[in-house]
Design a protein around this motif. Sequence first.
Motif, PDB file in Angstrom:
ATOM      1  N   UNK A  64       0.828  -1.205   0.000  1.00 25.73           N
ATOM      2  CA  UNK A  64       0.000   0.000   0.000  1.00 25.73           C
ATOM      3  C   UNK A  64       0.863   1.256   0.000  1.00 25.73           C
ATOM      4  N   UNK A  65       0.204   2.359  -0.325  1.00 23.09           N
ATOM      5  CA  UNK A  65       0.838   3.660  -0.343  1.00 23.09           C
ATOM      6  C   UNK A  65      -0.183   4.652   0.180  1.00 23.09           C
ATOM      7  N   UNK A  66       0.253   5.670   0.886  1.00 19.28           N
ATOM      8  CA  UNK A  66      -0.677   6.654   1.419  1.00 19.28           C
ATOM      9  C   UNK A  66      -1.498   7.286   0.288  1.00 19.28           C
ATOM     10  N   UNK A  67      -0.946   7.331  -0.900  1.00 24.19           N
ATOM     11  CA  UNK A  67      -1.686   7.754  -2.080  1.00 24.19           C
ATOM     12  C   UNK A  67      -2.290   6.492  -2.692  1.00 24.19           C
ATOM     13  N   UNK A  68      -3.506   6.139  -2.250  1.00 21.42           N
ATOM     14  CA  UNK A  68      -4.101   4.835  -2.550  1.00 21.42           C
ATOM     15  C   UNK A  68      -4.013   4.360  -4.006  1.00 21.42           C
ATOM     16  N   UNK A  69      -4.144   5.189  -4.991  1.00 25.15           N
ATOM     17  CA  UNK A  69      -4.089   4.637  -6.359  1.00 25.15           C
ATOM     18  C   UNK A  69      -2.757   4.015  -6.746  1.00 25.15           C
ATOM     19  N   UNK A  70      -1.693   4.293  -6.008  1.00 22.75           N
ATOM     20  CA  UNK A  70      -0.398   3.764  -6.421  1.00 22.75           C
ATOM     21  C   UNK A  70       0.013   2.505  -5.665  1.00 22.75           C
ATOM     22  N   UNK A  71      -0.868   1.939  -4.873  1.00 22.16           N
ATOM     23  CA  UNK A  71      -0.572   0.666  -4.227  1.00 22.16           C
ATOM     24  C   UNK A  71      -0.574  -0.456  -5.246  1.00 22.16           C
ATOM     25  N   UNK A  72      -0.025  -1.601  -4.858  1.00 22.74           N
ATOM     26  CA  UNK A  72       0.040  -2.747  -5.769  1.00 22.74           C
ATOM     27  C   UNK A  72      -0.524  -3.979  -5.068  1.00 22.74           C
ATOM     28  N   UNK A  73      -1.420  -4.665  -5.739  1.00 23.67           N
ATOM     29  CA  UNK A  73      -2.001  -5.900  -5.218  1.00 23.67           C
ATOM     30  C   UNK A  73      -0.960  -7.021  -5.266  1.00 23.67           C
ATOM     31  N   UNK A  74      -1.119  -8.004  -4.397  1.00 25.02           N
ATOM     32  CA  UNK A  74      -0.193  -9.140  -4.350  1.00 25.02           C
ATOM     33  C   UNK A  74      -0.166  -9.898  -5.674  1.00 25.02           C
ATOM     34  N   UNK A  75      -1.332 -10.091  -6.281  1.00 21.09           N
ATOM     35  CA  UNK A  75      -1.412 -10.859  -7.523  1.00 21.09           C
ATOM     36  C   UNK A  75      -0.649 -10.175  -8.651  1.00 21.09           C
ATOM     37  N   UNK A  76      -0.844  -8.870  -8.781  1.00 23.24           N
ATOM     38  CA  UNK A  76      -0.132  -8.139  -9.833  1.00 23.24           C
ATOM     39  C   UNK A  76       1.345  -8.040  -9.537  1.00 23.24           C
ATOM     40  N   UNK A  77       1.701  -7.923  -8.254  1.00 20.89           N
ATOM     41  CA  UNK A  77       3.121  -7.856  -7.886  1.00 20.89           C
ATOM     42  C   UNK A  77       3.844  -9.138  -8.284  1.00 20.89           C
ATOM     43  N   UNK A  78       3.260 -10.286  -7.944  1.00 16.21           N
ATOM     44  CA  UNK A  78       3.936 -11.553  -8.248  1.00 16.21           C
ATOM     45  C   UNK A  78       3.951 -11.823  -9.754  1.00 16.21           C
ATOM     46  N   UNK A  79       2.857 -11.526 -10.437  1.00 18.16           N
ATOM     47  CA  UNK A  79       2.831 -11.724 -11.890  1.00 18.16           C
ATOM     48  C   UNK A  79       3.826 -10.803 -12.593  1.00 18.16           C
ATOM     49  N   UNK A  80       3.891  -9.557 -12.165  1.00 18.53           N
ATOM     50  CA  UNK A  80       4.827  -8.610 -12.797  1.00 18.53           C
ATOM     51  C   UNK A  80       6.268  -9.041 -12.609  1.00 18.53           C
ATOM     52  N   UNK A  81       6.615  -9.445 -11.396  1.00 25.08           N
ATOM     53  CA  UNK A  81       7.991  -9.871 -11.143  1.00 25.08           C
ATOM     54  C   UNK A  81       8.327 -11.145 -11.928  1.00 25.08           C
ATOM     55  N   UNK A  82       7.473 -12.141 -11.814  1.00 22.62           N
ATOM     56  CA  UNK A  82       7.747 -13.424 -12.473  1.00 22.62           C
ATOM     57  C   UNK A  82       7.794 -13.275 -13.992  1.00 22.62           C
TER      58      UNK A  82
END
Length: 160
Positions: A64-82
């Motif tokens: 999460x980020x205090x500026x809510x639109x820039x947070x990243x979901x776990x699913x997108x984080x793992x897919x993006x990295x992999x």
Amino acid sequence: MKKRIEINVALEVFAKEEWSEIDASLLAEAERILEIAHAPYSNFLVGAALLLEDGQIFSANNQENVSFPVGVCAERAVLSYAMGNNPNTAPVKLAIVAKRRAGMELATVTPCGLCRQTINEYEFKFGKPIEILMLGPGDEMYRASGIDQLLPFRFSDLNS
């Protein structure tokens, strides 16, 4: 003549004793990684574990980020990295585990709309479904055979 497009969707539900070894491993990794999620604003912790066709497993959590639109979901984080590091290796299974805050019971959740569209992108790229596993309270696992079960009218060409 009026035309009707109809799609049926379903999730399968499994008790813990019915899980495969790899499903249990992915869900355990997703549950482990959710505990260190950065979620100070919502206190909603999410972990995701991804199995690639070559057997590699990756995991990530929500950020999460205090500026809510820039947070990243776990699913997108793992897919993006992999996918950023293994662009030619298809994802096979994605496990998701979530809970409200540390120490609380698990919450049954499905991927959000952005995550569903991201999963759809990789299913389209590789021409095969990604099995989605979601862990809920009482060790019930919900399984979607692919994103079409969660996003039946996804952004694609309905004429194809």
